[in-house]
Design a protein around this motif. Structure first.
Motif, PDB file in Angstrom:
ATOM      1  N   PHE A 104       0.708  -1.162   0.144  1.00 30.99           N
ATOM      2  CA  PHE A 104       0.076   0.142   0.012  1.00 30.99           C
ATOM      3  C   PHE A 104       1.015   1.080  -0.297  1.00 30.99           C
ATOM      4  O   PHE A 104       1.441   1.564   1.003  1.00 30.99           O
ATOM      5  N   ASP A 105       0.692   2.008  -1.059  1.00 26.63           N
ATOM      6  CA  ASP A 105       1.392   3.430  -1.065  1.00 26.63           C
ATOM      7  C   ASP A 105       0.603   4.443  -0.558  1.00 26.63           C
ATOM      8  O   ASP A 105      -0.411   4.545  -1.006  1.00 26.63           O
ATOM      9  N   HIS A 106       0.845   4.957   0.742  1.00 28.08           N
ATOM     10  CA  HIS A 106      -0.177   5.761   1.298  1.00 28.08           C
ATOM     11  C   HIS A 106      -0.366   7.067   0.619  1.00 28.08           C
ATOM     12  O   HIS A 106      -1.047   7.908   0.933  1.00 28.08           O
ATOM     13  N   ALA A 107       0.719   7.176  -0.382  1.00 26.55           N
ATOM     14  CA  ALA A 107       0.542   8.645  -1.179  1.00 26.55           C
ATOM     15  C   ALA A 107      -0.739   8.560  -1.929  1.00 26.55           C
ATOM     16  O   ALA A 107      -1.531   9.452  -2.256  1.00 26.55           O
ATOM     17  N   ASP A 108      -0.777   7.295  -2.715  1.00 28.21           N
ATOM     18  CA  ASP A 108      -2.096   7.129  -3.619  1.00 28.21           C
ATOM     19  C   ASP A 108      -3.266   6.925  -2.719  1.00 28.21           C
ATOM     20  O   ASP A 108      -4.337   7.342  -3.051  1.00 28.21           O
ATOM     21  N   ARG A 109      -3.293   6.212  -1.846  1.00 25.47           N
ATOM     22  CA  ARG A 109      -4.483   5.731  -1.165  1.00 25.47           C
ATOM     23  C   ARG A 109      -5.043   6.863  -0.132  1.00 25.47           C
ATOM     24  O   ARG A 109      -6.147   7.162  -0.090  1.00 25.47           O
ATOM     25  N   ASP A 110      -4.236   7.600   0.624  1.00 25.14           N
ATOM     26  CA  ASP A 110      -4.458   8.426   1.643  1.00 25.14           C
ATOM     27  C   ASP A 110      -3.743  10.089   1.575  1.00 25.14           C
ATOM     28  O   ASP A 110      -3.837  10.781   2.596  1.00 25.14           O
ATOM     29  N   GLY A 111      -3.064  10.186   0.660  1.00 25.69           N
ATOM     30  CA  GLY A 111      -2.477  11.626   0.426  1.00 25.69           C
ATOM     31  C   GLY A 111      -1.319  11.689   1.416  1.00 25.69           C
ATOM     32  O   GLY A 111      -0.837  12.776   1.640  1.00 25.69           O
ATOM     33  N   VAL A 112      -0.664  10.562   2.001  1.00 23.19           N
ATOM     34  CA  VAL A 112       0.383  10.967   2.934  1.00 23.19           C
ATOM     35  C   VAL A 112       1.642  10.269   2.003  1.00 23.19           C
ATOM     36  O   VAL A 112       1.891   9.040   1.857  1.00 23.19           O
ATOM     37  N   GLU A 113       2.615  11.181   1.834  1.00 23.81           N
ATOM     38  CA  GLU A 113       3.728  10.698   1.194  1.00 23.81           C
ATOM     39  C   GLU A 113       4.709   9.798   1.996  1.00 23.81           C
ATOM     40  O   GLU A 113       4.757  10.342   3.204  1.00 23.81           O
ATOM     41  N   GLY A 114       5.806   9.547   1.533  1.00 19.50           N
ATOM     42  CA  GLY A 114       6.790   8.874   2.173  1.00 19.50           C
ATOM     43  C   GLY A 114       6.607   7.631   3.124  1.00 19.50           C
ATOM     44  O   GLY A 114       7.432   7.654   4.107  1.00 19.50           O
ATOM     45  N   PHE A 115       5.513   6.944   2.862  1.00 21.31           N
ATOM     46  CA  PHE A 115       5.143   5.692   3.831  1.00 21.31           C
ATOM     47  C   PHE A 115       4.261   4.845   2.967  1.00 21.31           C
ATOM     48  O   PHE A 115       3.528   5.121   2.159  1.00 21.31           O
ATOM     49  N   VAL A 116       4.766   3.670   3.142  1.00 20.59           N
ATOM     50  CA  VAL A 116       4.278   2.539   2.453  1.00 20.59           C
ATOM     51  C   VAL A 116       4.238   1.482   3.465  1.00 20.59           C
ATOM     52  O   VAL A 116       4.846   0.972   4.162  1.00 20.59           O
ATOM     53  N   THR A 117       3.070   0.615   3.351  1.00 23.65           N
ATOM     54  CA  THR A 117       2.826  -0.460   4.102  1.00 23.65           C
ATOM     55  C   THR A 117       2.738  -1.807   3.262  1.00 23.65           C
ATOM     56  O   THR A 117       1.854  -1.795   2.166  1.00 23.65           O
ATOM     57  N   ILE A 118       3.661  -2.827   3.827  1.00 23.33           N
ATOM     58  CA  ILE A 118       3.367  -4.046   3.065  1.00 23.33           C
ATOM     59  C   ILE A 118       2.798  -5.137   4.026  1.00 23.33           C
ATOM     60  O   ILE A 118       3.075  -5.214   5.154  1.00 23.33           O
ATOM     61  N   ALA A 119       1.578  -5.823   3.546  1.00 26.53           N
ATOM     62  CA  ALA A 119       0.786  -6.644   4.294  1.00 26.53           C
ATOM     63  C   ALA A 119       0.538  -7.853   3.512  1.00 26.53           C
ATOM     64  O   ALA A 119       0.510  -7.779   2.538  1.00 26.53           O
ATOM     65  N   GLY A 120      -0.064  -8.815   4.421  1.00 27.89           N
ATOM     66  CA  GLY A 120      -0.529  -9.940   4.132  1.00 27.89           C
ATOM     67  C   GLY A 120       0.763 -11.094   3.728  1.00 27.89           C
ATOM     68  O   GLY A 120       1.697 -10.917   4.186  1.00 27.89           O
ATOM     69  N   GLY A 121       0.435 -11.758   2.918  1.00 26.17           N
ATOM     70  CA  GLY A 121       1.549 -12.779   2.238  1.00 26.17           C
ATOM     71  C   GLY A 121       1.849 -13.942   3.092  1.00 26.17           C
ATOM     72  O   GLY A 121       1.259 -14.066   4.146  1.00 26.17           O
ATOM     73  N   LYS A 122       2.999 -14.507   3.147  1.00 23.93           N
ATOM     74  CA  LYS A 122       3.404 -15.753   3.704  1.00 23.93           C
ATOM     75  C   LYS A 122       4.891 -15.647   3.962  1.00 23.93           C
ATOM     76  O   LYS A 122       5.595 -14.899   3.100  1.00 23.93           O
ATOM     77  N   THR A 123       5.526 -16.236   5.143  1.00 23.27           N
ATOM     78  CA  THR A 123       6.772 -16.363   5.067  1.00 23.27           C
ATOM     79  C   THR A 123       7.561 -16.619   3.752  1.00 23.27           C
ATOM     80  O   THR A 123       8.621 -16.193   3.323  1.00 23.27           O
ATOM     81  N   THR A 124       6.865 -17.774   3.477  1.00 19.33           N
ATOM     82  CA  THR A 124       7.497 -18.362   1.970  1.00 19.33           C
ATOM     83  C   THR A 124       7.822 -17.321   1.130  1.00 19.33           C
ATOM     84  O   THR A 124       8.657 -17.208   0.201  1.00 19.33           O
ATOM     85  N   THR A 125       6.924 -16.271   0.789  1.00 13.81           N
ATOM     86  CA  THR A 125       6.851 -15.355   0.034  1.00 13.81           C
ATOM     87  C   THR A 125       7.408 -13.992   0.459  1.00 13.81           C
ATOM     88  O   THR A 125       7.416 -12.914  -0.397  1.00 13.81           O
ATOM     89  N   ALA A 126       8.216 -13.908   1.431  1.00 13.76           N
ATOM     90  CA  ALA A 126       8.805 -12.676   1.860  1.00 13.76           C
ATOM     91  C   ALA A 126       9.758 -12.130   0.872  1.00 13.76           C
ATOM     92  O   ALA A 126       9.978 -10.967   0.703  1.00 13.76           O
ATOM     93  N   ARG A 127      10.477 -12.838   0.327  1.00 12.70           N
ATOM     94  CA  ARG A 127      11.310 -12.145  -0.808  1.00 12.70           C
ATOM     95  C   ARG A 127      10.607 -11.491  -1.888  1.00 12.70           C
ATOM     96  O   ARG A 127      11.104 -10.295  -2.150  1.00 12.70           O
ATOM     97  N   ALA A 128       9.581 -12.091  -2.308  1.00 11.42           N
ATOM     98  CA  ALA A 128       8.818 -11.490  -3.356  1.00 11.42           C
ATOM     99  C   ALA A 128       8.180 -10.262  -2.742  1.00 11.42           C
ATOM    100  O   ALA A 128       8.017  -9.332  -3.474  1.00 11.42           O
ATOM    101  N   MET A 129       7.672 -10.128  -1.679  1.00 17.66           N
ATOM    102  CA  MET A 129       7.032  -9.102  -0.765  1.00 17.66           C
ATOM    103  C   MET A 129       7.876  -8.096  -0.892  1.00 17.66           C
ATOM    104  O   MET A 129       7.664  -6.750  -1.172  1.00 17.66           O
ATOM    105  N   ALA A 130       9.057  -8.470  -0.619  1.00 18.00           N
ATOM    106  CA  ALA A 130      10.170  -7.347  -0.575  1.00 18.00           C
ATOM    107  C   ALA A 130      10.843  -6.800  -1.792  1.00 18.00           C
ATOM    108  O   ALA A 130      10.669  -5.388  -2.128  1.00 18.00           O
ATOM    109  N   GLU A 131      10.651  -7.632  -2.896  1.00 15.33           N
ATOM    110  CA  GLU A 131      11.051  -6.983  -4.166  1.00 15.33           C
ATOM    111  C   GLU A 131       9.822  -6.103  -4.720  1.00 15.33           C
ATOM    112  O   GLU A 131      10.166  -5.002  -4.951  1.00 15.33           O
ATOM    113  N   GLY A 132       8.699  -6.511  -4.319  1.00 13.87           N
ATOM    114  CA  GLY A 132       7.449  -5.766  -4.817  1.00 13.87           C
ATOM    115  C   GLY A 132       7.539  -4.328  -3.972  1.00 13.87           C
ATOM    116  O   GLY A 132       7.274  -3.066  -4.548  1.00 13.87           O
TER     117      GLY A 132
END
Lengths: 393, 239
Positions: A334-362
């Motif tokens: 979630f880029d909070h600039a697009d969503r909520d108009g707050v810059e410089g702030f990103v939330t990464i949520a959901g996923g599995k430990t198995t997919t941690a590397r892909a989550m990080a890449e994204g």
């Protein structure tokens, strides 16, 4: 032009040192950013540490949640190359113990084919020869490349590599506030739980990787993220009664998997939602359900002693009130600039430990795009350091 | 049903004198000592620091002293150490520098484990069962530090390699087919602060929560070192 010369100008603060935060820190450091990881407890002391230790093949999702299944099998094949030290590549079986399970087999195999999961059908006697503790009622099984990993050591491995590339990792430092100026997060207020000191850390960008606690962090910036803390109970039995991971060949449900980790067999899991994930009271009937359902596949699990009983919250993307089993296990940045108009702030949520590397890449792709940088991700090809190096670098 | 319990927790913060804090909690008697500590942190005192991750005795992170005995508090139910209305005393492991409260510094410990280099999980063939012998693909040691806390020699000699690293060295020596690797391990352990420093108290073996038997492994390395010396006298290569 060497873009990493530009990324060095930026200080990115990562909140959380579970598998997601650790993998994000590694990816950021590898792409040249200045990185600080803040973790309020010990490494992997939240969701990741207490997880089921299953390196997913994707089999559990290949029928109803194929996007997650594809993520799992792709990451499974990558992790086994870059992180050989923290995992056992033993494989897994999906086992049918009644006619309903057998009827599910065809959809399961079609799911494997649709999502690219290698599989092999075994008849009942082959399955029981391989795993003698499987129920006498076993009717057949399907082999897939599941594995078992060491969750804390996986985080340490990512963090050791991040530290080698200059990242600063600070356990026992709790985030108490975010400073927002002109609709932009500019600094993180922290409380050091060891020294007791409070301080402010400047940040060009903050990545919220706090898992089921992500909402506590977004609250500090006056924004919101749809993460629901969804605990599950696991029971670790004394003794290892299967060599491969044993899953029930059916739609995912409670107590339908036994993961052999070291000298234990971990039965899991259940699912309910909580508001506060700090201390989770385990429902007694969920514990009993693990023995009851687990022993349908492996009757011996009813006869042996438990070693550890625990529960921890998954950070599923959704809202309280939705049926948790129906929520996709995929991840979202979630880029909070697009969503909520707050810059410089990103939330990464959901996923599995198995997919941690892909989550990080994204996530780091989003970070780069926000800072107008083009630096390719290199974590797929980069061997991680030993987890022990976390303590020696 | 819940029990009323008193937790006496050894507290330490850098620059402050150590103290003991007392907490009253309600806990199901089948929950663990670690559940109790986590509950105190969650509900009563956010300054309390402790290491933990897996809660089922596989990561080795949470090892502490409980009622003066080394334990993995994640697998000790409170009813095993006290009764309703009783008291549980918890503190950091012995023989490690204390960082904060129950948190100790594992740096030197992991440096030595890394020097030995035993892989905690060996390479596995995905479709074969592993033979059940002394050398599992998944090693038993969880690197919790309990054996060092229990060892009377570690208490007096910080240069001693210690039972965990020596047990790992035994496994690494016998797992390896490479004579150079065997020699490297022997050079590491066959010295004053290695296998010969052990007083054979067997406290490590008694305390180990994972049945690694470090003392037995140290004795095994002593026999191996002696055999290698005798063979050398006769001009033979090390076994």
């Amino acid at each position: 032009m060497n873009m990493s010369e530009h990324s060095q100008k930026y200080h990115v603060v990562v909140i959380g040192a579970g598998s997601t935060g650790a993998a994000v820190a590694h990816d950021l450091a590898l792409r040249g950013f200045k990185v600080t990881v803040l973790e309020r407890g010990e490494i992997a002391s939240g969701t990741t540490g207490r997880n089921h230790c299953l390196l997913h093949s994707g089999g559990r999702y290949c029928v109803k949640d194929q996007e997650s299944a594809v993520e799992c099998i792709e990451e499974n094949m990558i992790l086994r190359k870059i992180m050989p030290e923290a995992m056992e590549l033993n494989g897994g079986l999906f086992v049918a113990v009644n006619d309903e399970d057998m009827a599910y087999k065809q959809s399961f195999i079609e799911g494997c084919e649709a999502t690219g999961i290698p599989y092999k059908e075994l008849n009942a006697s082959e399955a029981r020869r391989r795993e003698p503790y499987l129920s006498e009622k076993t009717l057949g099984a399907v082999w897939v490349p599941d594995g078992v990993f060491e969750p804390m050591r996986m985080c340490m491995s990512f963090l050791a590599s991040a530290k080698q590339n200059g990242a600063m990792v600070r356990p026992y430092v709790e985030v108490t506030g975010l400073q927002v100026e002109d609709q932009r997060v500019v600094a993180v207020e922290v409380w050091d739980r060891i020294s007791g000191e409070e301080s402010v850390i400047h940040a060009d960008l903050v990545v919220n990787a706090a898992g089921p606690w992500a909402g506590m962090i977004t609250d500090m910036a006056g924004v919101d993220v749809p993460v629901v803390a969804t605990p599950g109970v696991m029971v670790s039995m004394t003794g290892r009664y299967c060599q491969l991971v044993v899953n029930r060949l059916n739609v995912s449900s409670d107590g339908d998997i036994v993961v052999p980790q070291r000298e234990t067999s971990i039965i899991g899991t259940s699912s309910w939602t909580v508001e506060d994930a700090d201390y989770i009271e385990m429902p007694e009937d969920h514990i009993q359900m693990m023995y009851d359902r687990g022993s349908e596949m492996m009757p011996i699990l009813r006869e042996v002693e438990p070693r550890g009983i625990f529960a921890v919250a998954r950070p599923l993307i959704g809202r309280i009130g939705e049926d948790e089993r129906e929520i996709a296990r995929t991840f979202k940045c979630f880029d909070h600039a697009d969503r909520d108009g707050v810059e410089g702030f990103v939330t990464i949520a959901g996923g599995k430990t198995t997919t941690a590397r892909a989550m990080a890449e994204g996530t780091v792709d989003v970070v780069c795009a926000k800072l107008d940088l083009e630096i390719p991700c290199a974590t797929k090809e980069t061997q991680l350091l030993s987890y022990r190096a976390y303590y020696t670098i | 049903m819940t029990w009323q319990l008193t937790f006496k927790v050894a507290r330490y913060k850098p620059g402050e004198p150590p103290r003991t804090d007392t907490f009253q909690i309600e806990l199901d008697p089948e929950r663990t000592i670690l559940d109790g500590v986590e509950k105190i942190w969650a509900e009563q005192d956010r300054t309390l620091t402790f290491r933990h991750a897996c809660h089922h005795a596989s990561c080795g992170s949470c090892a502490i002293m409980a009622n003066d005995v080394e334990v993995l508090p994640c697998i000790v139910e409170v009813n095993q150490v006290t009764r309703n209305g009783g008291t549980i005393e918890v503190g950091p492991l012995h023989n490690f520098p204390v960082v904060s409260d129950l948190v100790v510094d594992m740096g030197t410990f992991f440096e030595r484990m890394q020097q030995v280099g035993m892989p905690i999980i060996g390479p596995t063939d995905p479709l074969d069962n592993q033979p059940k012998d002394d050398f599992h693909a998944y090693e038993n040691c969880i690197e919790c530090g309990i054996c060092l806390s229990a060892c009377p020699v570690v208490a007096t000699d910080p240069t001693y390699l210690g039972p965990a690293a020596l047990a790992a060295a035994y496994r690494q020596y016998h797992n390896s087919d490479d004579s150079e690797e065997k020699q490297r391990i022997m050079n590491l352990v066959d010295r004053e602060n290695g296998i010969w420093r052990c007083h054979v108290a067997y406290e490590c073996t008694a305390a180990c929560p994972s049945n690694v038997d470090p003392a037995g492994k140290i004795m095994g390395l002593r026999r191996q070192a002696t055999v290698n010396r005798v063979r050398k006298l006769f001009g033979l290569k090390p076994a």
